[in-house]
Design an enzyme around this catalytic site. Structure first.
Site, PDB file in Angstrom:
ATOM      1  N   LYS A  35       0.820  -1.221   0.000  1.00 44.47           N
ATOM      2  CA  LYS A  35       0.000   0.000   0.000  1.00 44.47           C
ATOM      3  C   LYS A  35       0.849   1.265   0.000  1.00 44.47           C
ATOM      4  O   LYS A  35       0.413   2.306  -0.454  1.00 44.47           O
ATOM      5  CB  LYS A  35      -0.999  -0.008   1.153  1.00 44.47           C
ATOM      6  CG  LYS A  35      -0.409   0.027   2.530  1.00 44.47           C
ATOM      7  CD  LYS A  35      -1.502   0.060   3.579  1.00 44.47           C
ATOM      8  CE  LYS A  35      -0.882  -0.004   4.963  1.00 44.47           C
ATOM      9  NZ  LYS A  35      -1.822  -0.139   6.023  1.00 44.47           N
ATOM     10  N   GLY A  42       8.837  -3.585   3.835  1.00 40.57           N
ATOM     11  CA  GLY A  42       8.190  -3.693   5.144  1.00 40.57           C
ATOM     12  C   GLY A  42       8.858  -2.899   6.244  1.00 40.57           C
ATOM     13  O   GLY A  42       9.779  -2.111   6.017  1.00 40.57           O
ATOM     14  N   VAL A  43       8.348  -3.130   7.464  1.00 41.32           N
ATOM     15  CA  VAL A  43       8.829  -2.397   8.642  1.00 41.32           C
ATOM     16  C   VAL A  43      10.304  -2.704   8.887  1.00 41.32           C
ATOM     17  O   VAL A  43      11.112  -1.813   9.149  1.00 41.32           O
ATOM     18  CB  VAL A  43       7.974  -2.763   9.882  1.00 41.32           C
ATOM     19  CG1 VAL A  43       8.612  -2.233  11.160  1.00 41.32           C
ATOM     20  CG2 VAL A  43       6.567  -2.195   9.727  1.00 41.32           C
ATOM     21  N   GLU A 203       9.948  -1.299  32.810  1.00 39.78           N
ATOM     22  CA  GLU A 203       9.486  -2.631  32.393  1.00 39.78           C
ATOM     23  C   GLU A 203       8.458  -3.144  33.396  1.00 39.78           C
ATOM     24  O   GLU A 203       8.647  -3.049  34.603  1.00 39.78           O
ATOM     25  CB  GLU A 203      10.704  -3.571  32.284  1.00 39.78           C
ATOM     26  CG  GLU A 203      10.398  -5.045  32.215  1.00 39.78           C
ATOM     27  CD  GLU A 203       9.525  -5.463  31.027  1.00 39.78           C
ATOM     28  OE1 GLU A 203       9.812  -5.072  29.889  1.00 39.78           O
ATOM     29  OE2 GLU A 203       8.527  -6.184  31.271  1.00 39.78           O
ATOM     30  N   HIS A 444      41.781 -19.566  15.691  1.00 35.67           N
ATOM     31  CA  HIS A 444      42.302 -18.678  16.739  1.00 35.67           C
ATOM     32  C   HIS A 444      42.967 -17.467  16.098  1.00 35.67           C
ATOM     33  O   HIS A 444      43.681 -17.633  15.126  1.00 35.67           O
ATOM     34  CB  HIS A 444      43.323 -19.439  17.589  1.00 35.67           C
ATOM     35  CG  HIS A 444      43.958 -18.568  18.647  1.00 35.67           C
ATOM     36  ND1 HIS A 444      43.277 -18.184  19.776  1.00 35.67           N
ATOM     37  CD2 HIS A 444      45.197 -18.007  18.711  1.00 35.67           C
ATOM     38  CE1 HIS A 444      44.069 -17.417  20.512  1.00 35.67           C
ATOM     39  NE2 HIS A 444      45.238 -17.296  19.884  1.00 35.67           N
TER      40      HIS A 444
HETATM   41  P1  NAD Z   1       8.549  -7.269  23.201  1.00 38.99           P
HETATM   42  O1  NAD Z   1       7.390  -8.174  23.364  1.00 38.99           O
HETATM   43  O2  NAD Z   1       9.871  -7.813  22.807  1.00 38.99           O
HETATM   44  O3  NAD Z   1       8.794  -6.450  24.556  1.00 38.99           O
HETATM   45  C1  NAD Z   1       7.796  -5.669  25.143  1.00 38.99           C
HETATM   46  C2  NAD Z   1       8.184  -5.499  26.589  1.00 38.99           C
HETATM   47  O4  NAD Z   1       7.282  -4.590  27.152  1.00 38.99           O
HETATM   48  C3  NAD Z   1       8.100  -6.790  27.387  1.00 38.99           C
HETATM   49  O5  NAD Z   1       9.276  -6.937  28.138  1.00 38.99           O
HETATM   50  C4  NAD Z   1       6.866  -6.580  28.251  1.00 38.99           C
HETATM   51  O6  NAD Z   1       6.976  -7.232  29.496  1.00 38.99           O
HETATM   52  C5  NAD Z   1       6.868  -5.072  28.412  1.00 38.99           C
HETATM   53  N1  NAD Z   1       5.560  -4.496  28.652  1.00 38.99           N
HETATM   54  C6  NAD Z   1       4.367  -4.877  28.135  1.00 38.99           C
HETATM   55  N2  NAD Z   1       3.393  -4.062  28.592  1.00 38.99           N
HETATM   56  C7  NAD Z   1       3.992  -3.144  29.392  1.00 38.99           C
HETATM   57  C8  NAD Z   1       3.527  -2.052  30.133  1.00 38.99           C
HETATM   58  N3  NAD Z   1       2.237  -1.714  30.146  1.00 38.99           N
HETATM   59  N4  NAD Z   1       4.428  -1.318  30.834  1.00 38.99           N
HETATM   60  C9  NAD Z   1       5.752  -1.642  30.824  1.00 38.99           C
HETATM   61  N5  NAD Z   1       6.228  -2.680  30.138  1.00 38.99           N
HETATM   62  C10 NAD Z   1       5.375  -3.423  29.427  1.00 38.99           C
HETATM   63  O7  NAD Z   1       8.042  -6.128  22.180  1.00 38.99           O
HETATM   64  P2  NAD Z   1       8.856  -4.983  21.437  1.00 38.99           P
HETATM   65  O8  NAD Z   1      10.174  -4.762  22.061  1.00 38.99           O
HETATM   66  O9  NAD Z   1       7.901  -3.854  21.303  1.00 38.99           O
HETATM   67  O10 NAD Z   1       9.084  -5.624  20.012  1.00 38.99           O
HETATM   68  C11 NAD Z   1       7.941  -6.003  19.203  1.00 38.99           C
HETATM   69  C12 NAD Z   1       8.239  -7.273  18.469  1.00 38.99           C
HETATM   70  O11 NAD Z   1       9.257  -7.071  17.520  1.00 38.99           O
HETATM   71  C13 NAD Z   1       8.695  -8.367  19.412  1.00 38.99           C
HETATM   72  O12 NAD Z   1       8.056  -9.558  19.117  1.00 38.99           O
HETATM   73  C14 NAD Z   1      10.170  -8.453  19.150  1.00 38.99           C
HETATM   74  O13 NAD Z   1      10.693  -9.755  19.334  1.00 38.99           O
HETATM   75  C15 NAD Z   1      10.287  -8.015  17.695  1.00 38.99           C
HETATM   76  N6  NAD Z   1      11.591  -7.388  17.488  1.00 38.99           N
HETATM   77  C16 NAD Z   1      12.688  -8.156  17.393  1.00 38.99           C
HETATM   78  C17 NAD Z   1      13.914  -7.583  17.259  1.00 38.99           C
HETATM   79  C18 NAD Z   1      15.131  -8.428  17.137  1.00 38.99           C
HETATM   80  O14 NAD Z   1      15.022  -9.602  16.951  1.00 38.99           O
HETATM   81  N7  NAD Z   1      16.306  -7.867  17.264  1.00 38.99           N
HETATM   82  C19 NAD Z   1      14.055  -6.224  17.231  1.00 38.99           C
HETATM   83  C20 NAD Z   1      12.928  -5.449  17.377  1.00 38.99           C
HETATM   84  C21 NAD Z   1      11.707  -6.049  17.506  1.00 38.99           C
END
Ligand code: NAD
Length: 465
Positions: A35, A42-43, A203, A444
């Site tokens: 779109k 993508g993102v 967190e 190494h």
């Molecule tokens: P996430 O699920 O990895 O982490 C969200 C965090 O927010 C969790 O630790 C959760 O406990 C916390 N949380 C939830 N509700 C909350 C609240 N109300 N107050 C405070 N903390 C709260 O999600 P993300 O970091 O937003 O990433 C989104 C997705 O994208 C995930 O599935 C992630 O694995 C993926 N991602 C992966 C990578 C990577 O592999 N390097 C990088 C970026 C994103």
């Protein structure tokens, strides 16, 4: 543009574009719908993994220069130019987006710019800038991705950012509250810390990176603390009130509720599947109670000709998981026999100044299952390559089954952890033992020698421990 295709892919992210290329290679006549032309790829490519890694890389160079006195060269007065940093990250995305457009041409994939809506399981209406068209497809893949989750009552806008806004920051915020200590929260906490913001990482759970092995999340927290990031575990953001150039945040930590002012609040508490505008009900595609599309092992939805992959299904929200699902859907759609994806062998990677990567179970999960296990651990401070590159922070932890000696889980904490985890992925997928890794000669001096040493340590002694 034809109006009939063998395989129509909705979304051009890591699930969609890889699936389209695979399907074209398997001989299908393929079209991809996107779109937003600025979001081709993508993102991940445009607002996530790729620009984030560019920013982290450059912020790391900057922070190294700032502490250069310790490193025997002198550039402590280095100044950051955020606009240039962001421009460079945008150009990394642009370059890869052009590469993807080339791959589509090479594989004779039709790219259609427009938004999709199902009329029935085989017919899709596409709204384009020049009106709407209908296309008919034998098979369809829904790979429309996800969007940042908002907290109730705390809308994105102004100085309340989501990751798509943070990735385009035009200056260094004086202070930033990052809500969510997951992958995105930790990446941005590291980035803004390195460029000089005063960072608070909040967190909801007891620890940041709550899904990682406890030893990794504990150590990550103390590394952040050492670098000056304030970590607030077991805390919730209750409300915000925005003023011209600051946000007042109401934070609940246990019994305490306090108000603090920040230049910016970044909310990174997960993502939601983007399926709302697709008209799934017209196609007979069911979703679960959290909004994810229901699929079987070959990623077929409740409509037999429609598949779904990536962030729209309830599997790990990871680009590499999405791409693996894209390949599987293309194979299933072209009538090939398929094997379900082995999510136990899916690597996880968190990028930050000190990164984390893992595959398989955490020690807590192994314990809960009652499996008899042994752990081997080796620190990078005893590794020659780590010492020479002044990257000695971190360790490798391996968990193996006592009777089979096979790998149950592996966890790495190090600047280069995401590059190193694959040795364990291959070993785990191939059913290899820790002896197979410790008995394999590692070059190494390399960081990977610490993997070999950690495997030695599972049932015996590390040679450098
Ligand atoms: P996430 O699920 O990895 O982490 C969200 C965090 O927010 C969790 O630790 C959760 O406990 C916390 N949380 C939830 N509700 C909350 C609240 N109300 N107050 C405070 N903390 C709260 O999600 P993300 O970091 O937003 O990433 C989104 C997705 O994208 C995930 O599935 C992630 O694995 C993926 N991602 C992966 C990578 C990577 O592999 N390097 C990088 C970026 C994103």
């Amino acid at each position: 543009m034809s109006n009939r295709y063998d395989y129509l892919v909705i979304g051009s992210g890591p699930a969609g574009h890889i699936s389209a290329i695979k399907a074209a290679q398997l001989g299908l006549n393929v079209a991809v719908l996107e779109k937003d032309p600025e979001m081709l790829g993508g993102v991940c490519l445009n607002e996530g993994c790729i620009p984030a890694k560019s920013l982290l890389n450059d912020a790391y160079i900057f922070s190294t220069l700032k502490k250069s006195g310790e490193l025997y060269f002198q550039a402590p007065s280095a100044v950051i130019n955020m606009q240039k940093l962001v421009e460079k990250s945008r150009s990394s995305s642009d370059m890869l987006r052009k590469g993807l457009a080339f791959l589509f041409k090479k594989n004779k994939i039709t790219l259609i710019e427009g938004e999709a809506k199902f009329i029935d399981a085989n017919t899709i209406e596409i709204s384009t800038s020049s009106g709407s068209v209908k296309v008919v497809a034998d098979k369809v893949l829904i790979a429309s991705g996800s969007e940042p989750r908002e907290l109730p009552g705390i809308a994105f806008g102004g100085n309340v950012w989501n990751s798509s806004r943070a990735i385009r920051a035009q200056g260094v915020p004086e202070s930033i509250l990052i809500v969510g200590g997951g992958a995105i929260g930790c990446e941005f906490a590291s980035f803004f810390n390195m460029v000089g913001s005063c960072v608070t990482l909040l967190e909801a759970e007891e620890s940041i990176l709550p899904f990682e092995d406890k030893e990794i999340s504990r150590r990550m927290r103390s590394i952040f603390k050492k670098k000056g990031v304030k970590v607030l575990p077991s805390s919730l953001l209750k409300s915000v009130s925005q003023r011209e150039d600051e946000v007042e945040a109401e934070i609940e930590s246990g019994e305490k509720v306090e108000k603090e002012k920040y230049s910016v609040v970044l909310v990174a508490v997960g993502r939601c599947p983007s399926t709302g505008s697709l008209g799934l009900e017209k196609a007979g595609v069911d979703i679960d109670e959290r909004g994810f599309i229901k699929v079987d092992d070959s990623l077929r939805t409740t409509a037999s000709n429609i598949f779904a992959a990536g962030d729209v299904i309830a599997t790990p929200m990871l680009a590499h998981s999405a791409s693996a699902e894209g390949i599987l859907s293309a194979e299933a759609a072209s009538g090939k026999d398929t094997e379900p994806i082995d999510y136990d062998c899916m690597p996880n990677a968190v990028y930050s100044d000190i990164g984390a990567a893992s595959v398989g179970m955490t020690e807590e999960e192994v314990k809960k299952k009652g499996i008899e296990y042994s752990v081997g651990k080796q620190f990078f401070k005893a590794n020659g390559r780590a010492v020479t590159s002044a990257q000695t922070e971190g360790f490798v932890k391996v968990i193996a089954d006592v009777s089979s000696r096979k790998i149950l889980g592996a966890h790495i904490l190090h600047h280069d952890a995401p590059e190193m985890i694959h040795e364990f992925v291959v070993a785990k997928r191939g059913g290899l033992t820790v002896d197979d890794i410790s008995g394999s000669i590692h070059a190494h001096p390399t960081l990977s020698e610490t993997i070999m040493d950690a495997c030695h340590a599972v049932f015996g002694k590390s040679l450098h421990g």
